[in-house]
Design a protein around this motif. Sequence first.
Motif, PDB file in Angstrom:
ATOM      1  N   GLY A 242       0.815  -1.212   0.000  1.00  0.00           N
ATOM      2  CA  GLY A 242       0.000   0.000   0.000  1.00  0.00           C
ATOM      3  C   GLY A 242       0.847   1.259   0.000  1.00  0.00           C
ATOM      4  N   CYS A 243       0.584   2.151  -0.943  1.00  0.00           N
ATOM      5  CA  CYS A 243       1.334   3.420  -1.000  1.00  0.00           C
ATOM      6  C   CYS A 243       0.632   4.422  -0.088  1.00  0.00           C
ATOM      7  N   MET A 244       0.681   4.152   1.207  1.00  0.00           N
ATOM      8  CA  MET A 244      -0.097   4.921   2.171  1.00  0.00           C
ATOM      9  C   MET A 244       0.314   6.386   2.222  1.00  0.00           C
ATOM     10  N   LEU A 245       1.573   6.678   1.918  1.00  0.00           N
ATOM     11  CA  LEU A 245       2.026   8.073   1.905  1.00  0.00           C
ATOM     12  C   LEU A 245       2.404   8.511   0.495  1.00  0.00           C
ATOM     13  N   GLY A 246       1.801   7.871  -0.504  1.00  0.00           N
ATOM     14  CA  GLY A 246       2.004   8.270  -1.889  1.00  0.00           C
ATOM     15  C   GLY A 246       3.260   7.668  -2.492  1.00  0.00           C
ATOM     16  N   ALA A 247       3.606   8.157  -3.670  1.00  0.00           N
ATOM     17  CA  ALA A 247       4.795   7.695  -4.393  1.00  0.00           C
ATOM     18  C   ALA A 247       5.454   8.903  -5.040  1.00  0.00           C
ATOM     19  N   VAL A 248       6.749   9.085  -4.794  1.00  0.00           N
ATOM     20  CA  VAL A 248       7.410  10.287  -5.305  1.00  0.00           C
ATOM     21  C   VAL A 248       7.444  10.300  -6.831  1.00  0.00           C
ATOM     22  N   LYS A 249       7.386   9.123  -7.475  1.00  0.00           N
ATOM     23  CA  LYS A 249       7.413   9.100  -8.936  1.00  0.00           C
ATOM     24  C   LYS A 249       6.166   9.751  -9.529  1.00  0.00           C
ATOM     25  N   ASP A 250       5.111   9.882  -8.719  1.00  0.00           N
ATOM     26  CA  ASP A 250       3.897  10.536  -9.190  1.00  0.00           C
ATOM     27  C   ASP A 250       4.165  12.002  -9.516  1.00  0.00           C
ATOM     28  N   VAL A 251       5.063  12.635  -8.757  1.00  0.00           N
ATOM     29  CA  VAL A 251       5.400  14.037  -9.017  1.00  0.00           C
ATOM     30  C   VAL A 251       6.042  14.173 -10.392  1.00  0.00           C
ATOM     31  N   ALA A 252       7.016  13.311 -10.687  1.00  0.00           N
ATOM     32  CA  ALA A 252       7.704  13.384 -11.980  1.00  0.00           C
ATOM     33  C   ALA A 252       6.747  13.100 -13.132  1.00  0.00           C
ATOM     34  N   ALA A 253       5.863  12.122 -12.949  1.00  0.00           N
ATOM     35  CA  ALA A 253       4.926  11.766 -14.014  1.00  0.00           C
ATOM     36  C   ALA A 253       3.999  12.929 -14.349  1.00  0.00           C
ATOM     37  N   ILE A 254       3.513  13.617 -13.333  1.00  0.00           N
ATOM     38  CA  ILE A 254       2.559  14.706 -13.554  1.00  0.00           C
ATOM     39  C   ILE A 254       3.268  15.992 -13.959  1.00  0.00           C
TER      40      ILE A 254
ATOM     41  N   GLY B 116       4.945  15.734   3.462  1.00  0.00           N
ATOM     42  CA  GLY B 116       5.876  16.824   3.199  1.00  0.00           C
ATOM     43  C   GLY B 116       7.274  16.563   3.723  1.00  0.00           C
ATOM     44  N   ASN B 117       7.934  17.626   4.143  1.00  0.00           N
ATOM     45  CA  ASN B 117       9.320  17.519   4.594  1.00  0.00           C
ATOM     46  C   ASN B 117       9.464  16.703   5.874  1.00  0.00           C
ATOM     47  N   ALA B 118       8.393  16.600   6.659  1.00  0.00           N
ATOM     48  CA  ALA B 118       8.467  15.823   7.896  1.00  0.00           C
ATOM     49  C   ALA B 118       8.763  14.355   7.608  1.00  0.00           C
TER      50      ALA B 118
ATOM     51  N   LYS C 262      -6.663  19.903  -5.166  1.00  0.00           N
ATOM     52  CA  LYS C 262      -6.830  20.502  -3.843  1.00  0.00           C
ATOM     53  C   LYS C 262      -8.249  20.332  -3.312  1.00  0.00           C
ATOM     54  N   LYS C 263      -9.207  20.185  -4.208  1.00  0.00           N
ATOM     55  CA  LYS C 263     -10.592  19.966  -3.786  1.00  0.00           C
ATOM     56  C   LYS C 263     -10.812  18.535  -3.291  1.00  0.00           C
ATOM     57  N   SER C 264      -9.949  17.613  -3.721  1.00  0.00           N
ATOM     58  CA  SER C 264     -10.165  16.199  -3.420  1.00  0.00           C
ATOM     59  C   SER C 264      -9.227  15.632  -2.366  1.00  0.00           C
ATOM     60  N   TYR C 265      -7.997  16.166  -2.258  1.00  0.00           N
ATOM     61  CA  TYR C 265      -6.974  15.534  -1.428  1.00  0.00           C
ATOM     62  C   TYR C 265      -6.245  16.550  -0.555  1.00  0.00           C
ATOM     63  N   SER C 266      -5.538  16.005   0.439  1.00  0.00           N
ATOM     64  CA  SER C 266      -4.697  16.821   1.305  1.00  0.00           C
ATOM     65  C   SER C 266      -3.436  16.025   1.623  1.00  0.00           C
ATOM     66  N   GLN C 267      -2.289  16.698   1.677  1.00  0.00           N
ATOM     67  CA  GLN C 267      -1.016  15.998   1.891  1.00  0.00           C
ATOM     68  C   GLN C 267      -0.297  16.428   3.172  1.00  0.00           C
ATOM     69  N   GLY C 268      -1.026  16.991   4.133  1.00  0.00           N
ATOM     70  CA  GLY C 268      -0.385  17.549   5.316  1.00  0.00           C
ATOM     71  C   GLY C 268      -0.179  16.551   6.445  1.00  0.00           C
TER      72      GLY C 268
ATOM     73  N   GLU D 153      -3.280  12.604   8.654  1.00  0.00           N
ATOM     74  CA  GLU D 153      -4.234  13.635   9.062  1.00  0.00           C
ATOM     75  C   GLU D 153      -5.503  13.040   9.649  1.00  0.00           C
ATOM     76  N   THR D 154      -5.700  11.740   9.484  1.00  0.00           N
ATOM     77  CA  THR D 154      -6.887  11.082  10.021  1.00  0.00           C
ATOM     78  C   THR D 154      -6.459   9.787  10.708  1.00  0.00           C
ATOM     79  N   ARG D 155      -7.401   9.048  11.231  1.00  0.00           N
ATOM     80  CA  ARG D 155      -7.078   7.876  12.048  1.00  0.00           C
ATOM     81  C   ARG D 155      -7.617   6.597  11.426  1.00  0.00           C
ATOM     82  N   LEU D 156      -7.126   5.490  11.955  1.00  0.00           N
ATOM     83  CA  LEU D 156      -7.741   4.208  11.649  1.00  0.00           C
ATOM     84  C   LEU D 156      -9.151   4.174  12.239  1.00  0.00           C
ATOM     85  N   PRO D 157     -10.015   3.295  11.753  1.00  0.00           N
ATOM     86  CA  PRO D 157     -11.374   3.217  12.301  1.00  0.00           C
ATOM     87  C   PRO D 157     -11.367   2.904  13.797  1.00  0.00           C
ATOM     88  N   LEU D 158     -12.436   3.300  14.464  1.00  0.00           N
ATOM     89  CA  LEU D 158     -12.592   2.986  15.888  1.00  0.00           C
ATOM     90  C   LEU D 158     -13.071   1.537  16.004  1.00  0.00           C
TER      91      LEU D 158
END
Length: 628
Positions: free
Chosen positions: A321-333, A379-381, A441-447, A470-475
């Motif tokens: 699972g690419c839970m925190l994304g994939a850096v290659k997506d930046v280059a592709a776009i 991000g940088n964190a 920006k209307k659909s996603y957040s990367q913070g 930014e959110t949690r696993l289910p309760l």
Amino acid sequence: MASTLRRRVFGNGNDTPTEPLPAQTPRDQSPVRPGEKVKVVHKRKETRKRKTTGIFLLGSLFGIIAAGFFAKSNDLIDFEFPELGDLSMDNLFEILPAGFVKDMRELVNGERDFLESYDAFSVGHKVRSEGLSSHHPMVLIPGVISTGLESWGTSNESLPYFRKRLWGSWSMMRALVMDKENWKRHIMLDHATGLDPPGVKLRAAQGFDATDFFITGYWIWNKIIENLASLGYDPTNSFTAAYDWRLAYPNLEKRDQYFSRLKAHIEMAVKLDNKKVVLTSHSMGSQVLFYFFHWAASEHGGKGGDDWVEKHVDSWINVSGCMLGAVKDVAAILSGEMRDTAQMNAFAVYGLEKFLSKDERAEIFRAMPGMSSMLPMGGNAIWGDLDGAPDDQPGQAVSFGSFLNFRTNQNWTIPKTNFTVDDAMSYLYDTTEDWYRDAVKKSYSQGVAHTMKEVEANELDPRKWINPLETRLPLAPSLKVYCFYGVGKPTERAYYYRSPELGALTNLNLTIDTALIQGDVDHGVVMGEGDGTVNLMSTGYMCNKGWKMKRYNPAGAKVTVVEMPHEPERFNPRGGPNTADHVDILGRSNLNELILRIAAGKGDGIQDYVVSNIREYAERAKIYEEEE
């Protein structure tokens, strides 16, 4: 066949000697023991590269030629390649370099020999012989691009393709070569709405056929489906939740009611079998499922309440699972490029640019907002800054935190400083079209949410539901989360960019500096750790650290991690039963066995198996427990 793993020595480009692994190692077991470190395989010069990656390059010449080879050489494939004007496939083969033709023939013969020798149901039979059988209903959620897309439009331009797959079939190849502009119009979503363009109706194929093979002969989920069948699964107790991966997640519900249908299917399965379901997701499918958990519970979505997952889901198997994304997506776009295109030889680059230029590839990627869900999060964190990154290696010449790098040249118009991931995201939004920026920006957040209060507030904001930082696993205190992912395969981590050639007919501001081959930089691409597609920080951070934090897992759901070292068979085109490649891992023997044991209700015996340095990297990330 035992493989070897080598550690990359950053800064000098030399490889340490390899040591052969014990020849008697069982095929289904890793020779690496807990506590040992996986050494990333890096070869300065490869005489033979993996060929199957080309199938996933949109319209690459390589993929088209490979299609011709498969059609001519593999009895499993029934396909006639169209004539390209006066140039037939036979004539095209005659003008190709002899070495390229030889490599392609070996690929086809190797794949055919493997298919003939592979005991398709062996893992399932092994588990069945131990007295295990189907127990939990199973739901499979595929990853990006692995679901076929078929046309249901009845306009004049769509009629020739009615109920034919324009993604994931030889019909796609034919349309791309013979009717490229019409194919692009069908595959790209409307800029304003993010939905189908007028007169076009492309929908995800359904059922197991939607994801078992990408094209005939190139399996994706087929091995898992075969082994589940050996355990007693069939369409009455298992289900593939295929979706249109091009759509932004909110539009999956708006256009296709995808999440409503998935929720209804899970509820029906639980009611009929009187057992909770096991959800198995791969790659982007894990992001889709994480979003679904929030949607199902929310009053803004499925209205199931905070206990919906607890009532209906026994386990979540998160595969690569690419839970925190994939850096290659930046280059592709950003520039329509990635390692696969940057490292092509001149002949292949010329052919690819003729069929689909960088501009066209970037245009297509941007017009598929679902793919932008994989832009890097945290991000940088998570990904580091110009002073260093969590996954930097000792003696590394340039930190991974310097994500987009620029060499100075008097003829180049480039940014004056190197970019971190945060800088690169800002640059991407500043230089792409308004419609693209607004859609993302209307659909996603990367913070990152640093407090429990922020996390709980984000449960009310659907843009945050994709982001586990930014959110949690289910309760759901009884929920069991299994993270299975590959390690030990070089994965793109940073890039060197330059301005396009003077006089080049392009609207792009930057292009990968493919001429740069120096030290740790291969054709402008800097490699790090991962599974060949997704970085280790993305597959491993939440599983090993993030979901151990109270604010991200307040109910205390159990998270089990099993890392799978990449140990491919040298002459197997898909890597064999011990591969950990991002896609090919779905055919890995011990992954299939673990999935079957969980499906049979025997997953409690699975123990953590971590062989990489991910826990050390995770501790270096600038995300901390909230002070009491």
